[in-house]
Design an enzyme around this catalytic site. Structure first.
Site, short mmCIF file in Angstrom:
data_model
loop_
_atom_site.label_atom_id
_atom_site.label_comp_id
_atom_site.label_asym_id
_atom_site.label_seq_id
_atom_site.Cartn_x
_atom_site.Cartn_y
_atom_site.Cartn_z
N GLU A 109 0.84 -1.20 0.00
CA GLU A 109 0.00 0.00 0.00
C GLU A 109 0.88 1.25 0.00
OE1 GLU A 109 -4.14 -1.02 2.23
OE2 GLU A 109 -2.45 -0.56 3.54
N CYS A 110 0.72 2.09 -1.00
CA CYS A 110 1.39 3.37 -1.10
C CYS A 110 2.92 3.21 -1.03
CB CYS A 110 0.87 4.34 -0.04
SG CYS A 110 1.22 6.07 -0.42
#
Length: 435
Positions: free
Chosen positions: A314-315
């Protein structure tokens, strides 16, 4: 557990410092305090945990839904929950502080900048109280904490100006020691920039703990009871260090409830643990890019992913899964090479919003056709290969290319979007990697 919400008149008014001082004064008065944060934040909660000694709960209507919000609140521990708001009290269409307070039925204590005012402080607070009725929100502003207020005549003038409907709970004295350094994603993390304990203690002594405890109320119970989900036969490895530090406590709780959890540090060069799946949360890979490249863990992770080990990023995790990461200064480092993308950092943020994604095909966090909600906030962009495959279309938000998010390769998935455990995404991930 009773609680109240600490709302601000705007961003930058000093809600985090006020929250830490209130946590300290309540603890000094003998209360067990559960901190929480309205909105999808990772940094402010790290400061909460430094002072309260327990993880801060994330309370966001968009990410969790109303019942999920109440479940997440109910999972907290302590006598009183102090919920730090996000931005100004009424700001935000996805999940404002006022919306969280209304969903939980908690009163609001308003943080008002009193540095250059007395009667105007009272007028501002009264306006915030009456605005709730004007827009039809069931939000009760019960009183104020005066930020950057001196004692003596200044404090007394504020107290005298407040109407009877608003209580005065105390003040945060102006002090250069009560400033938390910031950087491109917000404040520095709690373990990096903890406030001096003596300055925080001085601020705590100017706040009335018993009045705050008395204003706290009990929210309604969630319709769906707080119960542990069924266990899955799986081991999940979570990257945990300065490069991968953005993870909601509820996510780690869900992993521990349903599976075996192990942690490792890519910065330290830890080998990838024996596991059925890897979770790379967000964080600051750009500040640690050279160490990540030289440590060798990401290279090993790339090899394992090519052999079929599921990796969810994530990210910052997406950035680490890419082929390369180039800082805003132009320094390029090799990453894991799992995803066909090269990531570049920028001086200004590239996306900031609550997000809704719809799965094009079945993937690690959603089945085909399912929608999943999350949040994005990043300063990087990803230049993807022409043959890149995307798992999601963006219903709301920017994603990776404006229309799509979720790069997928092998059995792995990298996305700019952070999701909460109440979204169901991490349950789907665990069930996907079950032996």
């Amino acid at each position: 557990m009773k609680g109240f919400v600490l709302g601000g008149v705007s961003s930058g008014v000093g809600k985090t410092v006020a929250t830490l001082a209130i946590v300290r004064t309540l603890a000094d008065a003998g209360y067990e305090v559960q901190p929480a944060k309205a909105g999808p934040d990772f940094i402010d909660p790290s400061h909460h945990e430094e002072i309260a000694g327990r993880p801060s709960r994330t309370l966001d209507l968009w990410l969790e839904g109303e019942d999920g919000l109440r479940r997440n609140y109910a999972r907290g521990e302590g006598d009183i929950c102090v919920v730090e708001g996000v931005m100004g009290l009424y700001d935000g269409d996805g999940s404002s502080t006022a919306m969280v307070a209304e969903a939980l039925g908690l009163p609001v204590v308003l943080v008002v900048d009193a540095e250059a005012g007395m009667e105007s402080v009272a007028a501002t607070a009264l306006g915030f109280r009456e605005y709730a009725d004007a827009i039809g929100r069931d939000v009760e502003v019960g009183g104020i904490v005066a930020q950057r207020a001196h004692g003596g005549r200044h404090e007394q003038g504020i107290r005298d100006a407040l109407p009877e409907a608003l209580e005065y709970f105390g003040r945060i004295p102006p002090s250069p020691d009560l400033e938390i350094p910031d950087r491109h994603l917000g404040l520095e993390m709690g373990e990096e920039a903890a406030l001096p304990r003596d300055a925080l203690q001085d601020a705590a002594e100017t706040i009335d703990a018993e009045r705050l405890a008395a204003v706290a109320t009990e929210p309604p119970r969630p319709e769906t009871p707080v119960e542990a989900a069924d266990a899955v036969d799986a081991t999940v490895a979570v990257a945990s260090d300065a490069a991968f530090c953005f993870r909601y406590p509820a996510t780690i709780e869900r992993f521990r409830e349903r599976a075996e959890l192990v942690t490792f540090s890519p910065i330290a060069g830890d080998p990838v643990p024996h596991c059925d799946g890897v979770y790379l949360p967000g964080g600051y890979p750009e500040l640690n890019a050279e160490d990540l490249e030289s440590a060798g863990t990401l290279s090993e992770l790339g090899d394992r992913a090519s052999e079929g080990l599921p990796v969810l990023g994530e990210c910052g995790g997406l950035m680490a899964m890419s082929q390369s990461l180039t800082t805003a200064e132009g320094d390029r480092s090799e990453m894991a090479g799992i995803l066909p993308a090269d990531v570049t950092m920028h001086d200004r943020y590239r996306a900031l919003d609550h997000v809704e994604l719809e799965a094009i095909e079945g993937t690690l966090t959603a089945r085909a056709g399912e929608s999943i909600r999350g949040h994005e906030f990043h300063y990087s962009s990803a230049n993807v290969g022409r043959d890149a495959r995307f798992a999601f279309e963006t219903v709301r938000g920017d994603g990776i290319d404006g229309d799509r998010d979720g790069l997928t390769e092998y059995e792995s998935l990298g996305t700019y979007v952070h999701v909460h455990a109440e979204s169901g995404g991490f349950d789907r991930f665990l069930e996907s990697i079950e032996r």
